[in-house]
Design a protein around this motif. Structure first.
Motif: not given
Length: 177
Positions: A55-63, A150-169
């Motif tokens: 679960a600590m790996l969930l800190a990586i996507p927002p950073v 709860g953390l699964l939901a957070v991880s899905v939101v994080e995945a969407l944010a990272v995919v959005g960032l990838a599109a912008q990159v």
């Protein structure tokens, strides 16, 4: 004209120096963001492995998303400054000086035959550092079998944010234009 009067040419040269200083500062800041990202990711991975807590790996996507977006914004401003010098400031100064062009380096370095391949590689590096690594962290979290709703939901939101960032990159990189 008194000696202390400022000419238009002097103003344009002062503006050039100011925007080049900003560009130089932004380049240094942007490049350091990549190193900071790698350091933070390594620290989180080490901590998660030592604690055996996926679960600590969930800190990586927002950073990575925040640092990646900051990297991207600075990269865009660096390009915007170069574009402004090439398309606005340089031509105005050249016209004033009755010269063919000013600040030739601002366009000359862009004609390198390997520029497209460098841009494509840089896009791949940016995607790897800011998007692939956090998605891999999420995959490890999902595969570890220690998920909670709860953390699964957070991880899905994080995945969407990272995919959005990838599109912008990719959109900002424009390596194939």
């Amino acid at each position: 004209m008194a000696e202390r009067d400022v000419t238009l040419g002097q103003l344009l040269l002062a503006e050039y120096q100011t925007v080049k200083d900003e560009q130089k500062t932004r380049i240094g800041f942007r490049d350091n963001l990549l190193y900071v990202t790698l350091t933070v990711v390594a620290a989180v991975i080490a901590a998660a492995a030592q604690a055996e807590q996926s679960a600590m790996l969930l800190a990586i996507p927002p950073v990575c998303a925040v640092l990646g977006w900051t990297y991207l914004v600075n990269d865009e401003k660096i390009s915007a400054i170069g574009r402004y010098i090439r398309q606005d400031l340089g031509p105005r100064l050249a016209q004033l000086a009755d010269a063919e062009r000013a600040f030739a380096w601002e366009t000359a370095h862009r004609t390198d035959s390997r520029r497209r391949s460098r841009k494509a590689v840089q896009c791949a590096v940016d995607l790897l550092a800011f998007c692939v690594v956090p998605l891999a962290g999420l995959a490890v979290y999902w595969g570890a079998g220690q998920t909670s709703p709860g953390l699964l939901a957070v991880s899905v939101v994080e995945a969407l944010a990272v995919v959005g960032l990838a599109a912008q990159v990719v959109a900002y990189a424009r390596p194939f234009r």
